[in-house]
Motif scaffolding. Structure first.
Motif, PDB file in Angstrom:
ATOM      1  N   LEU A   1       0.829  -1.203   0.000  1.00 33.92           N
ATOM      2  CA  LEU A   1       0.000   0.000   0.000  1.00 33.92           C
ATOM      3  C   LEU A   1       0.867   1.258   0.000  1.00 33.92           C
ATOM      4  O   LEU A   1       0.474   2.289  -0.543  1.00 33.92           O
ATOM      5  N   ARG A   2       2.050   1.163   0.576  1.00 30.33           N
ATOM      6  CA  ARG A   2       2.990   2.289   0.496  1.00 30.33           C
ATOM      7  C   ARG A   2       3.511   2.444  -0.938  1.00 30.33           C
ATOM      8  O   ARG A   2       3.727   3.567  -1.404  1.00 30.33           O
ATOM      9  N   VAL A   3       3.710   1.309  -1.609  1.00 34.16           N
ATOM     10  CA  VAL A   3       4.115   1.368  -3.020  1.00 34.16           C
ATOM     11  C   VAL A   3       3.062   2.097  -3.843  1.00 34.16           C
ATOM     12  O   VAL A   3       3.381   2.936  -4.696  1.00 34.16           O
ATOM     13  N   ARG A   4       1.797   1.799  -3.588  1.00 34.54           N
ATOM     14  CA  ARG A   4       0.722   2.461  -4.333  1.00 34.54           C
ATOM     15  C   ARG A   4       0.689   3.965  -4.084  1.00 34.54           C
ATOM     16  O   ARG A   4       0.194   4.734  -4.917  1.00 34.54           O
ATOM     17  N   ARG A   5       1.236   4.398  -2.962  1.00 33.79           N
ATOM     18  CA  ARG A   5       1.277   5.830  -2.645  1.00 33.79           C
ATOM     19  C   ARG A   5       2.530   6.506  -3.179  1.00 33.79           C
ATOM     20  O   ARG A   5       2.750   7.691  -2.923  1.00 33.79           O
TER      21      ARG A   5
ATOM     22  N   LEU B   1      11.847   1.743 -10.881  1.00 35.85           N
ATOM     23  CA  LEU B   1      11.421   2.966 -11.561  1.00 35.85           C
ATOM     24  C   LEU B   1      10.184   2.749 -12.419  1.00 35.85           C
ATOM     25  O   LEU B   1       9.443   3.700 -12.703  1.00 35.85           O
ATOM     26  N   VAL B   2       9.938   1.507 -12.819  1.00 35.37           N
ATOM     27  CA  VAL B   2       8.752   1.215 -13.630  1.00 35.37           C
ATOM     28  C   VAL B   2       7.470   1.482 -12.833  1.00 35.37           C
ATOM     29  O   VAL B   2       6.416   1.739 -13.407  1.00 35.37           O
ATOM     30  N   THR B   3       7.551   1.469 -11.519  1.00 35.76           N
ATOM     31  CA  THR B   3       6.375   1.768 -10.693  1.00 35.76           C
ATOM     32  C   THR B   3       6.064   3.263 -10.651  1.00 35.76           C
ATOM     33  O   THR B   3       5.076   3.663 -10.037  1.00 35.76           O
ATOM     34  N   ASP B   4       6.908   4.074 -11.272  1.00 34.72           N
ATOM     35  CA  ASP B   4       6.722   5.536 -11.300  1.00 34.72           C
ATOM     36  C   ASP B   4       6.698   6.118  -9.894  1.00 34.72           C
ATOM     37  O   ASP B   4       5.748   6.812  -9.502  1.00 34.72           O
ATOM     38  N   PRO B   5       7.759   5.876  -9.111  1.00 30.02           N
ATOM     39  CA  PRO B   5       7.739   6.321  -7.720  1.00 30.02           C
ATOM     40  C   PRO B   5       7.946   7.825  -7.581  1.00 30.02           C
ATOM     41  O   PRO B   5       8.510   8.489  -8.465  1.00 30.02           O
ATOM     42  N   GLU B   6       7.510   8.336  -6.452  1.00 27.11           N
ATOM     43  CA  GLU B   6       7.829   9.702  -6.056  1.00 27.11           C
ATOM     44  C   GLU B   6       8.949   9.713  -5.024  1.00 27.11           C
ATOM     45  O   GLU B   6       9.614  10.735  -4.837  1.00 27.11           O
TER      46      GLU B   6
END
Length: 232
Positions: free
Chosen positions: A73-77, A148-153
């Motif tokens: 859920l942190r990944v989704r954020r 990086l494919v997850t498009d992180p902030e």
């Protein structure tokens, strides 16, 4: 993403490791965490990403409390974590490692694979090779590209250059600098190469026996101060 860690304490079982740690990372900034082996650096990262529970304190992403959220859920954020040790699925090819993540995001994920390969162009020639046959440095590049494919902030990196040949270390260092400059990505970096970590950082923190013992501004001229503090 703005990361706020406030009075965070965590550990393993009943053993406390990190005690009362607090700091903030503003969007597009890089913070390096330094310290000797056993200081609690990896433990701190594991609490921030949710692998370890926070015993006390809070962790906020852009003002939202996340310290009770599970890791996915942190990944989704907007969080991405690259743990220590060149993590990859060894039986899968490099391309399949990337596709595992990209397929979840559809067309956007496939575009991000291309962007990640632009950052690590040497991987393009290795896409058909099983990840288990890549060198340690190549696997580390693959692990960062996959994150990086997850498009992180917020990108959390634990010892990204450990045990890697010098030529690839330079490529990884340049990629991290590009991410913070060009993509305005927030980065939390644990790194034993003090000179690189401090030069790339906007701020560096020193952990001593699980407590925050020093903080200072980063930049090319800050390495001497960091080495002085670590020698105390």
């Amino acid at each position: 993403m703005r990361l706020e860690v406030e009075r965070l304490s965590t550990g393993y079982g009943r053993v406390p490791v990190v005690r009362d740690v607090g700091f903030t990372i503003e969007p597009g900034r890089l913070t390096a965490i330094l310290g000797h082996n056993g200081a609690g650096k990896t433990t701190l990262l594991r609490a921030i990403v949710g692998v370890l529970p926070a015993r006390e304190g809070s962790i906020r992403f852009s003002g939202t409390e996340v310290s009770r959220l599970r890791p996915h859920l942190r990944v989704r954020r907007g969080l991405a974590y690259v743990p220590q040790g060149q993590q990859a699925f060894g039986q899968l090819t490099a391309a399949e490692n990337l596709r595992l993540v990209a397929d979840y995001y559809g067309a956007a994920g496939r575009r991000r694979v291309a962007d990640a390969l632009d950052l690590f162009p040497a991987l393009r020639e290795l896409l058909a090779r099983p990840a288990g046959l890549l060198s340690g440095g190549q696997r580390q590049q693959l692990a960062i590209a996959r994150a990086l494919v997850t498009d992180p902030e917020l990108l959390v990196l634990d010892e990204p250059t450990e045990g890697i040949q010098p030529s690839v270390v330079t490529e990884i260092q340049e990629a991290i600098a590009t991410l913070t400059r060009a993509r305005e990505l927030s980065v939390l970096l644990v790194e034993q190469h003090v000179g690189f970590a401090v030069a790339a950082a906007d701020e560096f923190l020193v952990l001593t026996s699980g407590r925050l013992s020093h903080r200072g501004p980063g930049g090319p001229g800050a390495a001497a101060e960091a080495h002085r503090v670590l020698a105390l």
